[in-house]
Motif scaffolding. Structure first.
Motif, PDB file in Angstrom:
ATOM      1  N   HIS A 121       0.656  -1.268   0.121  1.00 58.62           N
ATOM      2  CA  HIS A 121       0.009  -0.032   0.076  1.00 58.62           C
ATOM      3  C   HIS A 121       0.882   1.189  -0.080  1.00 58.62           C
ATOM      4  O   HIS A 121       2.099   1.229   0.574  1.00 58.62           O
ATOM      5  CB  HIS A 121      -0.826  -0.037   1.289  1.00 58.62           C
ATOM      6  CG  HIS A 121      -1.864  -1.354   1.396  1.00 58.62           C
ATOM      7  ND1 HIS A 121      -3.013  -1.333   0.585  1.00 58.62           N
ATOM      8  CD2 HIS A 121      -1.900  -2.033   2.112  1.00 58.62           C
ATOM      9  CE1 HIS A 121      -3.538  -2.493   0.871  1.00 58.62           C
ATOM     10  NE2 HIS A 121      -2.647  -3.140   1.967  1.00 58.62           N
ATOM     11  N   TRP A 123       0.259   4.999   1.552  1.00 58.08           N
ATOM     12  CA  TRP A 123      -0.659   5.709   2.044  1.00 58.08           C
ATOM     13  C   TRP A 123       0.123   7.201   2.334  1.00 58.08           C
ATOM     14  O   TRP A 123       1.271   7.333   2.223  1.00 58.08           O
ATOM     15  CB  TRP A 123      -1.216   5.367   3.477  1.00 58.08           C
ATOM     16  CG  TRP A 123      -1.981   4.073   3.339  1.00 58.08           C
ATOM     17  CD1 TRP A 123      -2.418   3.611   2.109  1.00 58.08           C
ATOM     18  CD2 TRP A 123      -2.102   3.146   4.394  1.00 58.08           C
ATOM     19  NE1 TRP A 123      -3.194   2.335   2.577  1.00 58.08           N
ATOM     20  CE2 TRP A 123      -2.961   2.133   3.787  1.00 58.08           C
ATOM     21  CE3 TRP A 123      -1.870   3.148   5.652  1.00 58.08           C
ATOM     22  CZ2 TRP A 123      -3.579   0.986   4.673  1.00 58.08           C
ATOM     23  CZ3 TRP A 123      -2.228   2.162   6.526  1.00 58.08           C
ATOM     24  CH2 TRP A 123      -3.338   0.933   5.892  1.00 58.08           C
ATOM     25  N   ASP A 142      -5.436   6.835   1.483  1.00 60.35           N
ATOM     26  CA  ASP A 142      -5.135   6.051   0.608  1.00 60.35           C
ATOM     27  C   ASP A 142      -4.517   6.799  -0.719  1.00 60.35           C
ATOM     28  O   ASP A 142      -5.150   7.028  -1.499  1.00 60.35           O
ATOM     29  CB  ASP A 142      -6.074   4.793   0.075  1.00 60.35           C
ATOM     30  CG  ASP A 142      -5.640   3.605  -0.823  1.00 60.35           C
ATOM     31  OD1 ASP A 142      -4.552   3.779  -1.270  1.00 60.35           O
ATOM     32  OD2 ASP A 142      -6.189   2.403  -0.581  1.00 60.35           O
ATOM     33  N   ARG A 183      -6.669  -4.520   6.455  1.00 60.00           N
ATOM     34  CA  ARG A 183      -5.791  -4.459   5.171  1.00 60.00           C
ATOM     35  C   ARG A 183      -4.372  -4.754   5.467  1.00 60.00           C
ATOM     36  O   ARG A 183      -3.467  -5.160   4.592  1.00 60.00           O
ATOM     37  CB  ARG A 183      -6.149  -3.148   4.804  1.00 60.00           C
ATOM     38  CG  ARG A 183      -6.998  -2.602   4.083  1.00 60.00           C
ATOM     39  CD  ARG A 183      -6.829  -1.191   3.122  1.00 60.00           C
ATOM     40  NE  ARG A 183      -8.010  -0.463   2.972  1.00 60.00           N
ATOM     41  CZ  ARG A 183      -8.111   0.611   2.250  1.00 60.00           C
ATOM     42  NH1 ARG A 183      -7.004   1.380   1.798  1.00 60.00           N
ATOM     43  NH2 ARG A 183      -9.257   1.224   1.958  1.00 60.00           N
TER      44      ARG A 183
END
Length: 218
Positions: A121, A123, A142, A183
Motif C-alpha cells: 500500500h 498511504w 489511501d 488491510r
C-alpha cells in the motif's frame, strides 16, 4: 475500521520514550521503547517494538544526529522478520519546499506529512496544522487509490475520505488510533510507529513553546 489506544509512559527524566498500545478491550498488544540507550554506539538509533512478554517483534531505524540536515528528507524503516516491512518518509512541505526544518540537536525532524509504504500500500498521512483548533493529529489517506501526490496541498485539494486517524486520547490514554480493518497483517506495529513519530514532533513543539514562554520579557 479497527481502533487502538496508546499510552505514553512517564519519562521521569529519562530521554528514552516508551509507549503501550492496547486494543479496545484494553488488552496490551505491543510495547515500543527508544533503543538508543541500550544499543552499542556503532549501531544506528532505533525504536524497539516488543510483545507484552518482552519478545522483540521489530525495530525502526532513526536518523543519526549527524544525518539531521535541513536539506534531507528522513526515511524511517521498520524492520520485521529481517526485512523492511514498512518505509515511512517524513516531509515538511509547509513552506513550499521539500526540505525538512532544522531540528533541535536532540530532537526529531519536524514534518507536516508522512508517506507510508507498507504491505503493497501507499498511504499519505497529513498533520493537523491549525493552531488552537481541535482535530486529529494525523489524517491518513489511501494515496494510491486516490492518486494523491505527496506534495498535495490539503487546503486547496478536494481530499477523499480518510482511511485512518490519530487523535488525542481520552482518560488514561494519550492517543486514539483508527486504521482500516483487514488491510494490514501488522496494523498495531505500523500504528505504534506512526504514534511514536507524531508524538516526537509534538514534544519538540511543546518544548520550543515552553522555551519561548520562559524567555519572554516581563
Amino acid at each position: 475500521m479497527i481502533s487502538y489506544r496508546i499510552r505514553r509512559l512517564p519519562m521521569d527524566g529519562d530521554p528514552a520514550r516508551r509507549y503501550h498500545l492496547f486494543d479496545r478491550a484494553e488488552g496490551l498488544l505491543l510495547v515500543a521503547d527508544q533503543g538508543s540507550p541500550w544499543l552499542p554506539p556503532d549501531l544506528p538509533p532505533q525504536v524497539r517494538f516488543s510483545r507484552p512478554d518482552g519478545e522483540r517483534l521489530a525495530t525502526m531505524d532513526l536518523p543519526r544526529p549527524d544525518e539531521r540536515r535541513a536539506e534531507r528528507k528522513h526515511n524511517y524503516a521498520i524492520i520485521y522478520e529481517h526485512a523492511v516491512y514498512a518505509l515511512i518518509t517524513a516531509l515538511d512541505l509547509s513552506g513550499g519546499t521539500a526540505a525538512l526544518n532544522a531540528p533541535p540537536p536532540a530532537g526529531p525532524p519536524s514534518f507536516d506529512r508522512l508517506v507510508i509504504e507498507v504491505e503493497g500500500h501507499r498511504w499519505l498521512g497529513l498533520r493537523w496544522t491549525e493552531e488552537g483548533e481541535g482535530g486529529p493529529l494525523l489524517v491518513i489517506y489511501d494515496a494510491a487509490a486516490a492518486d494523491l501526490p505527496a506534495a498535495v496541498d490539503p487546503e486547496a485539494a478536494d481530499l477523499p475520505e480518510p482511511i485512518g486517524l490519530l487523535e488525542v486520547g481520552a482518560g488514561d490514554y494519550d492517543f486514539d488510533l483508527t486504521l482500516p480493518a483487514g488491510r494490514l497483517a501488522q496494523a498495531p506495529l505500523l500504528g505504534l510507529a506512526l504514534a511514536y513519530l507524531v508524538d516526537g514532533e509534538l514534544l519538540v513543539a511543546e518544548g520550543a513553546a515552553y522555551s519561548r514562554a520562559a524567555n519572554r520579557p516581563g
